[in-house]
Write a protein that holds these residues in place. Sequence first.
Motif, PDB file in Angstrom:
ATOM      1  N   GLN B  38       0.863  -1.189   0.000  1.00  0.00           N
ATOM      2  CA  GLN B  38       0.000   0.000   0.000  1.00  0.00           C
ATOM      3  C   GLN B  38       0.895   1.234   0.000  1.00  0.00           C
ATOM      4  OE1 GLN B  38      -2.640   0.358   3.441  1.00  0.00           O
ATOM      5  NE2 GLN B  38      -4.240   1.187   2.138  1.00  0.00           N
ATOM      6  N   TYR B  39       1.000   1.879  -1.146  1.00  0.00           N
ATOM      7  CA  TYR B  39       1.763   3.112  -1.244  1.00  0.00           C
ATOM      8  C   TYR B  39       0.947   4.263  -0.665  1.00  0.00           C
ATOM      9  CZ  TYR B  39       4.690   0.353  -4.344  1.00  0.00           C
ATOM     10  OH  TYR B  39       5.504  -0.625  -4.860  1.00  0.00           O
ATOM     11  N   PRO B  40       1.596   5.311  -0.211  1.00  0.00           N
ATOM     12  CA  PRO B  40       0.879   6.432   0.413  1.00  0.00           C
ATOM     13  C   PRO B  40      -0.245   6.950  -0.471  1.00  0.00           C
ATOM     14  CG  PRO B  40       3.239   6.685   0.719  1.00  0.00           C
ATOM     15  CD  PRO B  40       3.065   5.510  -0.199  1.00  0.00           C
ATOM     16  N   GLY B  41      -1.444   7.021   0.088  1.00  0.00           N
ATOM     17  CA  GLY B  41      -2.592   7.569  -0.632  1.00  0.00           C
ATOM     18  C   GLY B  41      -3.217   6.637  -1.645  1.00  0.00           C
ATOM     19  N   GLU B  42      -2.749   5.395  -1.712  1.00  0.00           N
ATOM     20  CA  GLU B  42      -3.272   4.461  -2.699  1.00  0.00           C
ATOM     21  C   GLU B  42      -3.889   3.233  -2.023  1.00  0.00           C
ATOM     22  OE1 GLU B  42       0.306   5.466  -5.894  1.00  0.00           O
ATOM     23  OE2 GLU B  42      -0.484   3.426  -5.725  1.00  0.00           O
ATOM     24  N   GLY B  43      -4.612   2.452  -2.817  1.00  0.00           N
ATOM     25  CA  GLY B  43      -5.182   1.209  -2.312  1.00  0.00           C
ATOM     26  C   GLY B  43      -4.153   0.093  -2.293  1.00  0.00           C
ATOM     27  N   LEU B  44      -4.507  -1.024  -1.648  1.00  0.00           N
ATOM     28  CA  LEU B  44      -3.615  -2.172  -1.628  1.00  0.00           C
ATOM     29  C   LEU B  44      -3.500  -2.763  -3.030  1.00  0.00           C
ATOM     30  CD1 LEU B  44      -4.819  -2.176   1.420  1.00  0.00           C
ATOM     31  CD2 LEU B  44      -3.946  -4.509   1.450  1.00  0.00           C
ATOM     32  N   GLN B  45      -2.322  -3.257  -3.340  1.00  0.00           N
ATOM     33  CA  GLN B  45      -2.125  -3.939  -4.608  1.00  0.00           C
ATOM     34  C   GLN B  45      -1.203  -5.130  -4.404  1.00  0.00           C
ATOM     35  OE1 GLN B  45       0.736  -1.591  -7.345  1.00  0.00           O
ATOM     36  NE2 GLN B  45      -0.231  -0.030  -6.087  1.00  0.00           N
ATOM     37  N   LEU B  46      -1.419  -6.138  -5.222  1.00  0.00           N
ATOM     38  CA  LEU B  46      -0.621  -7.349  -5.098  1.00  0.00           C
ATOM     39  C   LEU B  46       0.822  -7.057  -5.475  1.00  0.00           C
ATOM     40  CD1 LEU B  46      -0.602 -10.476  -4.701  1.00  0.00           C
ATOM     41  CD2 LEU B  46      -0.851 -10.626  -7.192  1.00  0.00           C
ATOM     42  N   LEU B  47       1.752  -7.522  -4.646  1.00  0.00           N
ATOM     43  CA  LEU B  47       3.169  -7.416  -4.953  1.00  0.00           C
ATOM     44  C   LEU B  47       3.691  -8.745  -5.522  1.00  0.00           C
ATOM     45  CD1 LEU B  47       5.809  -5.814  -4.883  1.00  0.00           C
ATOM     46  CD2 LEU B  47       6.126  -6.571  -2.516  1.00  0.00           C
ATOM     47  N   LEU B  48       3.423  -9.834  -4.810  1.00  0.00           N
ATOM     48  CA  LEU B  48       3.840 -11.149  -5.293  1.00  0.00           C
ATOM     49  C   LEU B  48       3.054 -12.232  -4.574  1.00  0.00           C
ATOM     50  CD1 LEU B  48       5.794 -12.366  -2.834  1.00  0.00           C
ATOM     51  CD2 LEU B  48       7.420 -10.760  -3.825  1.00  0.00           C
ATOM     52  N   LYS B  49       3.130 -13.452  -5.103  1.00  0.00           N
ATOM     53  CA  LYS B  49       2.382 -14.552  -4.511  1.00  0.00           C
ATOM     54  C   LYS B  49       3.113 -15.869  -4.722  1.00  0.00           C
ATOM     55  CE  LYS B  49      -0.551 -15.621  -8.519  1.00  0.00           C
ATOM     56  NZ  LYS B  49       0.103 -14.812  -9.549  1.00  0.00           N
ATOM     57  N   ALA B  50       2.713 -16.874  -3.925  1.00  0.00           N
ATOM     58  CA  ALA B  50       3.222 -18.238  -4.072  1.00  0.00           C
ATOM     59  C   ALA B  50       2.103 -19.188  -3.667  1.00  0.00           C
ATOM     60  CB  ALA B  50       4.458 -18.464  -3.207  1.00  0.00           C
ATOM     61  N   THR B  51       1.917 -20.234  -4.432  1.00  0.00           N
ATOM     62  CA  THR B  51       0.754 -21.095  -4.216  1.00  0.00           C
ATOM     63  C   THR B  51       1.077 -22.434  -3.588  1.00  0.00           C
ATOM     64  OG1 THR B  51       0.913 -21.923  -6.459  1.00  0.00           O
ATOM     65  CG2 THR B  51      -0.528 -20.025  -6.092  1.00  0.00           C
ATOM     66  N   LYS B  52       2.346 -22.826  -3.551  1.00  0.00           N
ATOM     67  CA  LYS B  52       2.674 -24.106  -2.912  1.00  0.00           C
ATOM     68  C   LYS B  52       4.074 -24.047  -2.334  1.00  0.00           C
ATOM     69  CE  LYS B  52       4.170 -26.381  -7.201  1.00  0.00           C
ATOM     70  NZ  LYS B  52       4.134 -25.197  -8.067  1.00  0.00           N
ATOM     71  N   ALA B  53       4.356 -25.043  -1.511  1.00  0.00           N
ATOM     72  CA  ALA B  53       5.631 -25.103  -0.795  1.00  0.00           C
ATOM     73  C   ALA B  53       6.808 -25.018  -1.759  1.00  0.00           C
ATOM     74  CB  ALA B  53       5.697 -26.370   0.038  1.00  0.00           C
ATOM     75  N   ASP B  54       7.795 -24.224  -1.350  1.00  0.00           N
ATOM     76  CA  ASP B  54       9.050 -24.001  -2.069  1.00  0.00           C
ATOM     77  C   ASP B  54       8.909 -23.100  -3.291  1.00  0.00           C
ATOM     78  OD1 ASP B  54       9.900 -27.425  -1.381  1.00  0.00           O
ATOM     79  OD2 ASP B  54      10.398 -25.631  -0.231  1.00  0.00           O
ATOM     80  N   ASP B  55       7.688 -22.669  -3.595  1.00  0.00           N
ATOM     81  CA  ASP B  55       7.512 -21.675  -4.657  1.00  0.00           C
ATOM     82  C   ASP B  55       8.167 -20.372  -4.234  1.00  0.00           C
ATOM     83  OD1 ASP B  55       4.253 -22.072  -6.288  1.00  0.00           O
ATOM     84  OD2 ASP B  55       6.173 -23.112  -6.516  1.00  0.00           O
ATOM     85  N   LYS B  56       8.736 -19.665  -5.189  1.00  0.00           N
ATOM     86  CA  LYS B  56       9.268 -18.327  -4.929  1.00  0.00           C
ATOM     87  C   LYS B  56       8.475 -17.334  -5.750  1.00  0.00           C
ATOM     88  CE  LYS B  56      13.743 -17.403  -4.577  1.00  0.00           C
ATOM     89  NZ  LYS B  56      15.160 -17.178  -4.942  1.00  0.00           N
ATOM     90  N   GLY B  57       7.882 -16.353  -5.069  1.00  0.00           N
ATOM     91  CA  GLY B  57       7.234 -15.253  -5.766  1.00  0.00           C
ATOM     92  C   GLY B  57       8.213 -14.104  -5.912  1.00  0.00           C
TER      93      GLY B  57
END
Lengths: 119, 112
Positions: B38-57
């Motif tokens: 969440q940058y100043p004055g803005e809404g939340l936004q996705l930065l990165l994700k991982a869906t299973k063990a050992d995944d790197k986002g």
Amino acid sequence: EAGVAQSPRYKIIEKRQSVAFWCNPISGHATLYWYQQILGQGPKLLIQFQNNGVVDDSQLPKDRFSAERLKGVDSTLKIQPAKLEDSAVYLCASSSQRQGVSSGANVLTFGAGSRLTVL
Amino acid sequence: GDSVTQMEGPVTLSEEAFLTINCTYTATGYPSLFWYVQYPGEGLQLLLKATKADDKGSNKGFEATYRKETTSFHLEKGSVQVSDSAVYFCALTSGGYQKVTFGTGTKLQVIP
């Protein structure tokens, strides 16, 4: 694509008054969420809709808060009567996730939020 | 129930410093893990994700690895910039309706 639209951006009311917030999700997104974010805290889920049905409202203070998503598109969150502790940013988010449909991680797209100040 | 614990902030770093923001979770089943920003004055936004063990986002120089054995998803960046100043939220999704649970957020301030 257009983002999640919310209005109003800011609202100041006195305690015991009522207020309503509106959200229009991304077109085609089945799931819509309302979160409450108190200053310095993480978002807390108030209610989650899938299409026009409620799938989780366990943390919604139902004596004063209500929400609807009548046609499975836009949604309204109402507070009546407001208390001082309701001062927060109300975030709306949507996602394309549907129960039983495996489509990867459930990524939420958020609106800019509606900041409520209760005096 | 599900929960996410993040390190307390604020975190203040000089430009080009190394960043780590710790995140641990408790969940039933096999959650997906996320970092939102969440940058100043803005809404939340996705930065990165991982869906299973050992995944790197990864995204914008940030990385996080899904560690099932330690139930962690720590956010790292090798060299932060002033423009990275924001609040970072760790989150998970679980269950049939993919309920999203957020941590309390960690404020990062990067000074020149």
